[in-house]
Design a protein around this motif. Structure first.
Motif, PDB file in Angstrom:
ATOM      1  N   VAL A 115     122.239  44.163  67.181  1.00 21.86           N
ATOM      2  CA  VAL A 115     122.627  42.739  67.216  1.00 21.86           C
ATOM      3  C   VAL A 115     123.699  42.484  66.154  1.00 21.86           C
ATOM      4  CG1 VAL A 115     121.833  40.400  66.643  1.00 21.86           C
ATOM      5  CG2 VAL A 115     120.457  41.846  68.157  1.00 21.86           C
ATOM      6  N   LEU A 129     127.539  41.351  66.884  1.00 20.36           N
ATOM      7  CA  LEU A 129     128.009  40.032  66.418  1.00 20.36           C
ATOM      8  C   LEU A 129     129.186  40.185  65.458  1.00 20.36           C
ATOM      9  CD1 LEU A 129     124.717  38.042  65.837  1.00 20.36           C
ATOM     10  CD2 LEU A 129     126.323  37.864  67.745  1.00 20.36           C
ATOM     11  N   ILE A 151     122.517  33.312  61.931  1.00 21.48           N
ATOM     12  CA  ILE A 151     122.197  33.936  63.217  1.00 21.48           C
ATOM     13  C   ILE A 151     120.779  33.525  63.622  1.00 21.48           C
ATOM     14  CG2 ILE A 151     121.893  36.177  64.379  1.00 21.48           C
ATOM     15  CD1 ILE A 151     123.973  37.265  62.247  1.00 21.48           C
ATOM     16  N   LEU A 211     121.539  33.001  69.751  1.00 20.32           N
ATOM     17  CA  LEU A 211     121.547  34.237  70.546  1.00 20.32           C
ATOM     18  C   LEU A 211     120.704  34.152  71.795  1.00 20.32           C
ATOM     19  CD1 LEU A 211     120.905  36.976  67.880  1.00 20.32           C
ATOM     20  CD2 LEU A 211     123.047  36.355  68.970  1.00 20.32           C
ATOM     21  N   THR A 271     125.811  32.904  72.001  1.00 18.98           N
ATOM     22  CA  THR A 271     126.274  34.248  72.379  1.00 18.98           C
ATOM     23  C   THR A 271     125.197  34.995  73.154  1.00 18.98           C
ATOM     24  OG1 THR A 271     127.474  34.330  70.292  1.00 18.98           O
ATOM     25  CG2 THR A 271     127.192  36.415  71.441  1.00 18.98           C
TER      26      THR A 271
END
Ligand code: RP5
Length: 503
Positions: free
Chosen positions: A309, A313, A394, A421, A456
């Motif tokens: 991840v 990112l 995040i 996310l 995202t």
């Protein structure tokens, strides 16, 4: 030559100071004070020098008295007189003596260290581009033991760590750093031969980089005070391994942050630094610049999914660095089979050792009890201004759903951008109209827009820490999906395994 790997802090074999009895041998799995160890009987040792320098009896004495009661020791840490960078100090429930945050080290008492609990030191990491070598050089002093080390020493009473770093540097090398602003690189415990169960060294390390025009860059250092010699030395991986205690780790930490700070170094220096092992521990945010991802979680344990991840990112959102922040835990409530906050930081150090520009912060792990995201972000913002770094928080889809219930959600959105996310192939609640409408009702339209503006979808494998813990508890001999060094560490510590036969 392939890059050497620097072991993360405190996984070095413990050395022993002259005069000490042998350390009681402690298996890694019983190192932590959280794990009961009925057979633990370390020898008690205090150097006679402590009584000779007892500050309550001798003028100018630097040692605490030996016979401080347990109640008084507790009071010292409650009142802040005894203070640790590592968070609240634990005390032995029977004797009241402070307990080393590194766990059982096999010697009780203070050994050669004057203070019960933390003994504060300061170190100076001084660098320059060498006038002849054209490479990055570090200033080193020779200790009485013959080992080379960073200039440094104990902080005097009433003195700040920064002032002590300037003073020690001047005394040991004759160089005066007036006019060069140092950056704090590391604050925390320091390995070394003198550490015991009840007394340890904590250092604050400051980086002074001498710019091209600095007159000190070309000045000749002269050994003074307790330094036998002094020199400038080109930084190499081999040098790092030869330094006193874990000063090599401090240098690699300093250089990891330096690289993040100066991405446009001369090519020769950049390729020199590319050979230096990356040290991901980050105890101060002040060195970060640009777009910084903040990735919180329990990471119990960290696995390849978390790393993937972060990697994706970093590329997608052009992040300059990603900082993982494992959350804290109340030590009193810790379940026996769960890794402590310190162990989760340590595992993360292993996981990130080949990921330059990725760091792990012990900020939350050092905070007692429950800690809120807004408090964490405010602490970060005290060290790094919005002009210096853009923070990108995040958040997984579940956190986005619960976001309005968090403490001060609107203030969080004032401080940071959010990367929300979701996983490819799974219908994300973040995309649902109902959720968006609820968020708009609860947070307002502008805040919802900000919360979802970097939404995202990632194509990452579905891996869960819970199932890794379950596999380990069931006795799996190999666990996929975690970095090999993390697996080695958690097996040595017998983390997540059933532990009935250990004690
Ligand atoms: C190290 O001991 C610290 O990093 C610091 O450099 C040093 C302080 O002790 P003395 O030099 O005063 O003995 O662990």
């Amino acid at each position: 030559m392939g890059a050497l790997t620097m072991p993360p802090l405190f996984e070095l074999p413990l050395t022993i100071a002259k005069g000490y009895p042998a350390r009681f041998e402690v298996p890694d799995s019983l190192r932590s004070w959280d794990r009961p160890y009925a057979g633990y009987q370390p020898p008690f040792y205090e150097s006679p020098r402590l009584a000779e320098n007892d500050r309550t009896r001798v003028r100018g004495g630097w040692a605490d008295p030996a016979n401080v009661s347990g109640e008084e020791l507790l009071l010292w840490s409650k009142s802040g007189y005894m203070r640790s960078y590592e968070g609240p100090i634990r005390h032995d429930p029977e004797t009241g003596r402070p307990l080393n945050p590194l766990g059982r080290l096999g010697i009780a008492g203070r050994g050669l260290l004057g203070k019960w609990g933390p003994n504060h030191a300061a170190d100076a990491f001084v660098t320059r581009i060498g006038p002849e070598s054209g490479l990055l050089e570090v200033l080193l002093i020779k200790r009485k033991s013959g080992e080379w080390a960073l200039p440094g020493g104990m902080v005097d009473s009433g003195e700040t760590a920064k002032a002590a770093a300037y003073r020690e540097l001047g005394e040991e090398s004759g160089l005066s750093m007036d006019g060069t602003r140092p950056r704090l690189v590391y604050q925390g415990i320091c390995d070394g031969p003198r550490l015991t169960d009840n007394a340890w060294i904590e250092t604050a390390m400051f980086h002074f980089h001498l710019a091209e025009h600095s007159p000190v860059r070309l000045a000749t250092p002269r050994a003074g005070d307790d330094a036998l010699d002094v020199k400038w030395e080109v930084v190499t991986p081999e040098l790092l391994y030869s330094l006193y205690a874990n000063h090599g780790e401090f240098v690699s930490m300093g250089l990891s942050q330096f690289r993040a700070l100066y991405p446009d170094l001369p090519e020769r220096v950049a390729s020199q630094l590319a050979r230096i092992p990356h040290h991901p521990l980050l105890t101060s945010f002040s060195e970060l610049r640009g777009r910084v991802g903040i990735f919180g979680g329990s990471f119990d344990p960290v696995h390849n999914g978390h790393l993937e991840v972060a990697r994706q990112l970093k590329t997608l959102h052009k992040l300059d660095s990603v900082v993982f922040i494992p959350n804290g835990q109340n030590p009193l409530k810790e379940a026996a089979t769960q890794a402590s906050a310190q162990e989760r930081v340590q595992m993360m150090c292993y996981a990130l050792k080949d990921e330059p520009q990725m760091f792990v912060s012990p900020l939350q792990a050092r905070a007692p009890g429950k800690s809120f995201t807004i408090d964490m972000l405010s602490a970060i913002r005290e060290e790094v201004s919005p002009g210096q770094a853009n923070l990108f928080l995040i958040l997984g889809a579940d956190c986005v759903k619960q976001f309005p219930e968090w403490k001060k959600p609107l203030e969080i959105l004032d401080q940071v951008d959010v990367i929300a996310l979701s996983r490819a192939g799974v219908e994300s609640p973040v995309e649902s109209l109902a959720l968006r409408e609820r968020l708009e009702r609860e947070l307002g339209e502008g805040a919802t827009k900000k919360l979802l503006s970097y939404f995202t979808t990632l194509d990452v494998p579905q891996i869960s820490s819970t199932s890794i813990r379950r596999e380990l508890a069931e006795g799996a001999t190999h666990v996929r999906d975690i970095p090999a060094d993390v697996e080695r560490y958690l097996r040595a510590r017998k983390l997540y395994a059933l532990r009935d036969s250990d004690t």
